[in-house]
Design an enzyme around this catalytic site. Structure first.
Site, mmCIF file in Angstrom:
data_model
loop_
_atom_site.group_PDB
_atom_site.id
_atom_site.type_symbol
_atom_site.label_atom_id
_atom_site.label_comp_id
_atom_site.label_asym_id
_atom_site.label_seq_id
_atom_site.Cartn_x
_atom_site.Cartn_y
_atom_site.Cartn_z
ATOM 1 N N HIS A 191 -6.852 -2.142 9.176
ATOM 2 C CA HIS A 191 -6.229 -3.421 8.842
ATOM 3 C C HIS A 191 -6.396 -4.401 9.995
ATOM 4 O O HIS A 191 -5.612 -4.358 10.956
ATOM 5 C CB HIS A 191 -4.739 -3.232 8.562
ATOM 6 C CG HIS A 191 -4.427 -2.559 7.263
ATOM 7 N ND1 HIS A 191 -3.484 -3.032 6.383
ATOM 8 C CD2 HIS A 191 -4.939 -1.439 6.700
ATOM 9 C CE1 HIS A 191 -3.427 -2.233 5.320
ATOM 10 N NE2 HIS A 191 -4.300 -1.257 5.502
ATOM 11 N N GLY A 215 -4.482 -1.796 -0.670
ATOM 12 C CA GLY A 215 -3.675 -1.514 -1.849
ATOM 13 C C GLY A 215 -3.436 -0.035 -2.025
ATOM 14 O O GLY A 215 -4.051 0.798 -1.348
ATOM 15 N N SER A 239 0.815 -1.213 0.000
ATOM 16 C CA SER A 239 0.000 0.000 0.000
ATOM 17 C C SER A 239 0.850 1.265 0.000
ATOM 18 O O SER A 239 0.352 2.352 -0.297
ATOM 19 C CB SER A 239 -0.930 0.019 1.218
ATOM 20 O OG SER A 239 -1.898 -1.001 1.140
ATOM 21 N N GLU A 273 -5.647 -7.478 10.214
ATOM 22 C CA GLU A 273 -4.527 -8.409 10.389
ATOM 23 C C GLU A 273 -3.456 -7.809 11.302
ATOM 24 O O GLU A 273 -2.661 -8.519 11.900
ATOM 25 C CB GLU A 273 -3.934 -8.805 9.038
ATOM 26 C CG GLU A 273 -2.850 -7.911 8.494
ATOM 27 C CD GLU A 273 -3.328 -6.524 8.112
ATOM 28 O OE1 GLU A 273 -2.520 -5.573 8.185
ATOM 29 O OE2 GLU A 273 -4.503 -6.388 7.731
ATOM 30 N N PHE A 317 -7.066 7.860 1.088
ATOM 31 C CA PHE A 317 -8.385 8.135 0.529
ATOM 32 C C PHE A 317 -9.441 7.580 1.472
ATOM 33 O O PHE A 317 -9.152 6.702 2.302
ATOM 34 C CB PHE A 317 -8.531 7.489 -0.853
ATOM 35 C CG PHE A 317 -7.648 8.098 -1.904
ATOM 36 C CD1 PHE A 317 -8.136 9.078 -2.764
ATOM 37 C CD2 PHE A 317 -6.323 7.700 -2.040
ATOM 38 C CE1 PHE A 317 -7.316 9.644 -3.736
ATOM 39 C CE2 PHE A 317 -5.494 8.248 -3.001
ATOM 40 C CZ PHE A 317 -5.994 9.231 -3.859
ATOM 41 N N ASN A 345 -3.369 2.492 7.058
ATOM 42 C CA ASN A 345 -2.499 3.061 6.027
ATOM 43 C C ASN A 345 -3.365 3.432 4.839
ATOM 44 O O ASN A 345 -3.588 2.618 3.952
ATOM 45 C CB ASN A 345 -1.413 2.064 5.611
ATOM 46 C CG ASN A 345 -0.638 2.546 4.396
ATOM 47 O OD1 ASN A 345 -0.672 3.724 4.061
ATOM 48 N ND2 ASN A 345 0.039 1.635 3.727
ATOM 49 N N GLN A 384 -12.926 1.104 0.178
ATOM 50 C CA GLN A 384 -13.211 2.165 -0.792
ATOM 51 C C GLN A 384 -13.838 1.601 -2.060
ATOM 52 O O GLN A 384 -14.731 2.218 -2.660
ATOM 53 C CB GLN A 384 -11.920 2.927 -1.097
ATOM 54 C CG GLN A 384 -11.319 3.605 0.121
ATOM 55 C CD GLN A 384 -9.828 3.856 -0.011
ATOM 56 O OE1 GLN A 384 -9.282 3.920 -1.117
ATOM 57 N NE2 GLN A 384 -9.149 3.996 1.122
ATOM 58 N N CYS A 407 -9.494 -1.615 3.865
ATOM 59 C CA CYS A 407 -8.700 -0.497 3.372
ATOM 60 C C CYS A 407 -9.111 -0.117 1.945
ATOM 61 O O CYS A 407 -10.189 0.402 1.737
ATOM 62 C CB CYS A 407 -7.214 -0.818 3.481
ATOM 63 S SG CYS A 407 -6.148 0.633 3.347
ATOM 64 N N PHE A 408 -8.282 -0.384 0.939
ATOM 65 C CA PHE A 408 -8.660 -0.107 -0.446
ATOM 66 C C PHE A 408 -9.943 -0.850 -0.793
ATOM 67 O O PHE A 408 -10.798 -0.333 -1.513
ATOM 68 C CB PHE A 408 -7.523 -0.534 -1.371
ATOM 69 C CG PHE A 408 -7.556 0.077 -2.747
ATOM 70 C CD1 PHE A 408 -7.393 1.437 -2.924
ATOM 71 C CD2 PHE A 408 -7.734 -0.716 -3.865
ATOM 72 C CE1 PHE A 408 -7.410 1.999 -4.204
ATOM 73 C CE2 PHE A 408 -7.748 -0.172 -5.140
ATOM 74 C CZ PHE A 408 -7.585 1.190 -5.307
#
Length: 382
Positions: free
Chosen positions: A352, A234, A52, A354, A307, A304, A266, A262-263
């Site tokens: 995240h 990502g 990422s 994990e 956006f 992390n 989105q 995360c990504f």
């Protein structure tokens, strides 16, 4: 000064003209990227190997870095992905029993430009006030060039907004992470920049994980006969990831259980018709507080991202796939941290779970994914 040898004088040059002088401790040369800061006190190896961070120059707010050296167990991918690395002080001692080498040597071996000896607090405050921006790291003779030339070079670089980067970090070939113990589920994981700890967490819960490239089609997903589909973290702008959004929409139409992080959060938002936008300086670190709206519980999370999803944090929103509500919000700034679909089996979080490296408050989300797949199986077989 660090006991490590210092290669050259170095310069950190921001697109707005602010410059910081320091010392090179990584590979010699010049590197460009988006300057971002992370507040994690530990976990620099996981940060450096997180896909990422592709095309970003990471500034560590913790003042001393390198204490635990480098080992062969904590990598989140097969390489370092950051464009550059900036720290206040590189320690001269690698003092962890698992260490097999130094941070400095890894940066040199992998060609990563790195700078130490600058006021990272001042740099972090500047990025917090002005926002993440393009940056250049210049070492050796390049650092001696006129400042206006260096600033001009930085401003020639592409911005993160509008960048499609998932295809640059994704696996080129599918691979499988086998379930630990009894196999209970089969999962298709779309690699948009996946960290290795993520399929390991799913495997520990009895999931056989087929990691598929970012370009995977629904036909390729169906070929593994999955009980659920996972969309990973990502880099880049989700508005540029049209293929992933289209795949997410097909999964929603098929009522295939969906989990995104995360990504992937989105991507779910955009698939539902919600907007996304670039944050001023993003959330990066292992100490970001998030409130679960259903329970009121505050979870300390690993994050992390630059956006975020644009959605109302109260009530629900009607979408082509039914109702959706915001499930989690960031305590610091009310940024959307999770989505829950009410009429199709899909949910996502911005953080995240994990947690590599970081707290494990959100690990239960993998169990929630397992519960969702179990419920969907029961409904299908009823």
């Amino acid at each position: 000064m660090s006991k490590h040898s210092i290669n050259n004088d170095a310069l950190v040059v921001l697109e707005d003209g602010r410059c910081f002088g320091g010392e090179s401790f990584g590979a010699a040369g010049t590197s460009f990227g988006e300057a971002v800061f992370t507040t994690g006190m530990t976990g620099y190896q996981e940060t450096l190997t997180d896909p990422s961070y592709h095309r970003q120059v990471v500034v560590m707010t913790a003042p001393q870095i390198g204490n635990t050296g480098w080992n062969g167990e904590d990598n989140e991918s097969g390489r370092i992905w950051v464009s550059g690395f900036v720290v206040r002080d590189l320690t001269g001692i690698d003092s962890n029993w698992r260490s097999s080498g130094s941070l400095q040597q890894q940066l040199i071996d992998q060609g990563i430009v790195a700078v130490q000896g600058i006021d990272t607090r001042a740099l972090t405050r500047h990025l917090r006030d002005r926002g993440a921006m393009r940056v250049g790291l210049f070492t050796g003779d390049d650092a001696a060039r006129p400042r206006e030339q260096l600033v001009a070079l930085v401003n020639e670089q592409p911005r993160m907004a509008g960048a499609y980067l998932a295809g640059e970090v994704s696996t080129s070939e599918p691979y499988v992470v086998e379930a630990v113990g009894e196999q209970k589920f089969t999962v298709a994981a779309i690699d948009l920049g996946i960290k290795s700890s993520t399929p390991e967490q799913m495997a520990a819960r009895g999931m056989r994980v087929h990691v598929l490239p970012a370009t995977a089609s629904m036909e390729e997903v169906r070929a593994v006969n999955p009980d659920g589909i996972f969309f990973s973290n990502g880099p880049g702008d989700p508005a540029a990831a049209g293929d992933a959004v289209a795949l997410m929409q097909q999964a929603l139409e098929a009522k295939l259980p969906v989990f995104g992080i995360c990504f992937g959060n989105q991507i779910l938002g955009r698939a539902l018709g919600l907007g996304t936008y670039k944050l001023k300086f993003g959330h990066r670190g292992v100490n970001v507080p998030v409130r679960d709206k259903a329970t009121g519980r505050i979870e300390i999370t690993s994050q992390n991202h630059g956006f975020a999803v644009d959605a109302p944090t109260e009530g629900h929103t009607d979408t082509p796939y039914g109702r959706v509500e915001v499930s989690h919000v960031c305590v610091n700034d009310d940024v959307v941290e999770g989505l829950r679909c009410l009429d199709v089996p899909a949910f996502s979080v911005q953080h995240h779970p994990e947690a590599a490296a970081g707290p494990h408050d959100a690990g239960y989300l993998f169990d929630r994914f397992a519960d969702m797949m179990t419920s969907q199986k029961e409904q299908t077989n009823a």
